[in-house]
Design a protein around this motif. Structure first.
Motif, PDB file in Angstrom:
ATOM      1  N   SER A   1     -25.986 -14.120 -14.107  1.00  0.00           N
ATOM      2  CA  SER A   1     -24.892 -13.758 -13.209  1.00  0.00           C
ATOM      3  C   SER A   1     -25.450 -13.172 -11.920  1.00  0.00           C
ATOM      4  CB  SER A   1     -23.973 -12.721 -13.860  1.00  0.00           C
ATOM      5  OG  SER A   1     -23.430 -13.218 -15.049  1.00  0.00           O
ATOM      6  N   ARG A   2     -24.796 -13.512 -10.803  1.00  0.00           N
ATOM      7  CA  ARG A   2     -25.159 -12.920  -9.511  1.00  0.00           C
ATOM      8  C   ARG A   2     -24.083 -11.901  -9.149  1.00  0.00           C
ATOM      9  NH1 ARG A   2     -25.620 -16.080  -4.724  1.00  0.00           N
ATOM     10  NH2 ARG A   2     -23.909 -17.323  -5.498  1.00  0.00           N
ATOM     11  N   TRP A   3     -24.560 -10.747  -8.746  1.00  0.00           N
ATOM     12  CA  TRP A   3     -23.671  -9.657  -8.389  1.00  0.00           C
ATOM     13  C   TRP A   3     -23.894  -9.288  -6.925  1.00  0.00           C
ATOM     14  CZ3 TRP A   3     -20.264  -6.836 -11.642  1.00  0.00           C
ATOM     15  CH2 TRP A   3     -20.184  -7.353 -12.949  1.00  0.00           C
ATOM     16  N   ALA A   4     -22.855  -8.804  -6.302  1.00  0.00           N
ATOM     17  CA  ALA A   4     -22.937  -8.317  -4.921  1.00  0.00           C
ATOM     18  C   ALA A   4     -22.011  -7.115  -4.793  1.00  0.00           C
ATOM     19  CB  ALA A   4     -22.525  -9.421  -3.951  1.00  0.00           C
ATOM     20  N   ALA A   5     -22.145  -6.417  -3.684  1.00  0.00           N
ATOM     21  CA  ALA A   5     -21.291  -5.257  -3.429  1.00  0.00           C
ATOM     22  C   ALA A   5     -20.334  -5.600  -2.295  1.00  0.00           C
ATOM     23  CB  ALA A   5     -22.135  -4.048  -3.070  1.00  0.00           C
ATOM     24  N   ASP A   6     -19.116  -5.112  -2.408  1.00  0.00           N
ATOM     25  CA  ASP A   6     -18.154  -5.333  -1.325  1.00  0.00           C
ATOM     26  C   ASP A   6     -18.403  -4.310  -0.209  1.00  0.00           C
ATOM     27  OD1 ASP A   6     -17.000  -2.943  -2.176  1.00  0.00           O
ATOM     28  OD2 ASP A   6     -15.290  -3.917  -3.164  1.00  0.00           O
ATOM     29  N   ALA A   7     -17.546  -4.299   0.781  1.00  0.00           N
ATOM     30  CA  ALA A   7     -17.721  -3.417   1.942  1.00  0.00           C
ATOM     31  C   ALA A   7     -17.710  -1.941   1.553  1.00  0.00           C
ATOM     32  CB  ALA A   7     -16.635  -3.702   2.970  1.00  0.00           C
ATOM     33  N   ASN A   8     -17.061  -1.625   0.440  1.00  0.00           N
ATOM     34  CA  ASN A   8     -17.010  -0.234  -0.012  1.00  0.00           C
ATOM     35  C   ASN A   8     -18.142   0.110  -0.976  1.00  0.00           C
ATOM     36  OD1 ASN A   8     -14.633   0.250   1.463  1.00  0.00           O
ATOM     37  ND2 ASN A   8     -13.382  -0.567  -0.222  1.00  0.00           N
ATOM     38  N   GLY A   9     -19.021  -0.861  -1.250  1.00  0.00           N
ATOM     39  CA  GLY A   9     -20.143  -0.619  -2.169  1.00  0.00           C
ATOM     40  C   GLY A   9     -19.813  -0.839  -3.626  1.00  0.00           C
ATOM     41  N   ASN A  10     -18.650  -1.387  -3.913  1.00  0.00           N
ATOM     42  CA  ASN A  10     -18.263  -1.654  -5.296  1.00  0.00           C
ATOM     43  C   ASN A  10     -18.869  -2.980  -5.747  1.00  0.00           C
ATOM     44  OD1 ASN A  10     -16.588   0.654  -5.408  1.00  0.00           O
ATOM     45  ND2 ASN A  10     -14.969  -0.486  -4.345  1.00  0.00           N
ATOM     46  N   PRO A  11     -19.611  -2.966  -6.875  1.00  0.00           N
ATOM     47  CA  PRO A  11     -20.236  -4.209  -7.328  1.00  0.00           C
ATOM     48  C   PRO A  11     -19.201  -5.145  -7.968  1.00  0.00           C
ATOM     49  CG  PRO A  11     -20.733  -2.449  -8.858  1.00  0.00           C
ATOM     50  CD  PRO A  11     -19.967  -1.835  -7.717  1.00  0.00           C
ATOM     51  N   HIS A  12     -19.432  -6.434  -7.795  1.00  0.00           N
ATOM     52  CA  HIS A  12     -18.579  -7.437  -8.433  1.00  0.00           C
ATOM     53  C   HIS A  12     -19.427  -8.689  -8.674  1.00  0.00           C
ATOM     54  CE1 HIS A  12     -18.313  -8.457  -4.165  1.00  0.00           C
ATOM     55  NE2 HIS A  12     -18.021  -9.702  -4.558  1.00  0.00           N
ATOM     56  N   GLU A  13     -19.003  -9.433  -9.689  1.00  0.00           N
ATOM     57  CA  GLU A  13     -19.712 -10.664 -10.031  1.00  0.00           C
ATOM     58  C   GLU A  13     -19.317 -11.762  -9.052  1.00  0.00           C
ATOM     59  OE1 GLU A  13     -20.818 -13.019 -14.106  1.00  0.00           O
ATOM     60  OE2 GLU A  13     -18.708 -12.443 -13.845  1.00  0.00           O
ATOM     61  N   VAL A  14     -20.339 -12.413  -8.490  1.00  0.00           N
ATOM     62  CA  VAL A  14     -20.099 -13.499  -7.556  1.00  0.00           C
ATOM     63  C   VAL A  14     -19.959 -14.813  -8.310  1.00  0.00           C
ATOM     64  CG1 VAL A  14     -21.050 -14.790  -5.587  1.00  0.00           C
ATOM     65  CG2 VAL A  14     -21.331 -12.299  -5.713  1.00  0.00           C
ATOM     66  N   ASP A  15     -20.923 -15.101  -9.192  1.00  0.00           N
ATOM     67  CA  ASP A  15     -20.848 -16.296 -10.020  1.00  0.00           C
ATOM     68  C   ASP A  15     -21.741 -16.113 -11.247  1.00  0.00           C
ATOM     69  OD1 ASP A  15     -23.455 -16.755  -9.163  1.00  0.00           O
ATOM     70  OD2 ASP A  15     -22.957 -18.474  -7.923  1.00  0.00           O
TER      71      ASP A  15
END
Length: 190
Positions: free
Chosen positions: A143-157
């Protein structure tokens, strides 16, 4: 009537009559002999261990990638070969590479040195193959994860990937019974 004389009702019993009555009463106590129990058939237990080998390749994860899964869900142990139970052989080990597809199913079992194995070793190898082909794993997911503008991590794919694991299956006798095991270090594989 004289009180000292015994009272009789009917004719005196004969010896044959007494014996017949005794035989009839005893026949109710006799049970038919039970069928002789069959000797228990020896059965085997099995186990295994995962094994990290030199040169084993691992997926290289990029920054923000994580792996999960690749854990056994269903892993029946091999059965000690019935044809070899009476031989009570010394401990045997069978090394195998289990190749697992993206759905978590074992689609290939590669037995080390199988081509050079003697007939007894081939029976152990076949027991391993029969069991391992029934194994299922939780699929390996990258899984690839990234952070949104607020720094909250979420799964990209996320994607499932094939993988392989080495196992060593051990066959032995313990307390007069065949025992089989397989195991592996927890950090091996992938």
């Amino acid at each position: 009537m004289d009180v000292s004389s015994p009272r009789r009702f009917g004719p005196a019993p004969t010896l044959g009559g007494v014996l017949s009555l005794a035989a009839l009463l005893l026949s109710g106590c006799v049970s038919s002999p039970s069928a002789r129990p069959e000797a228990p058939q020896p059965v085997g237990e099995t186990s295994y261990r995962e094994r990290a080998t030199a040169g084993m390749q691992h997926y290289q994860l990029a920054l923000g990638e994580i792996s999960a899964g690749a854990t056994p869900l269903l892993h029946p142990a091999p059965v000690y070969p019935p044809a070899l139970l009476a031989a009570r052989l010394p401990p045997q080990e069978v090394e195998a590479l289990l190749v697992v597809d993206t759905e978590g199913k074992v689609n290939d079992v590669r037995i080390a040195d199988e081509a050079q194995a003697d007939p007894q070793q081939r029976l152990f190898a076949q027991a391993v193959r029969t069991a391992a082909e029934q194994w299922t794993f939780e699929p390996l997911r990258i899984s690839r994860w990234a952070a949104d503008a607020n720094g909250n991590p979420h799964e990209v794919d996320s994607e499932a990937r094939p993988f392989s694991l080495h196992y060593v299956f051990h066959f032995a006798w313990k307390d007069g019974k065949p025992v089989t095991d397989a195991s592996a270090p927890p950090d091996a594989g992938r």
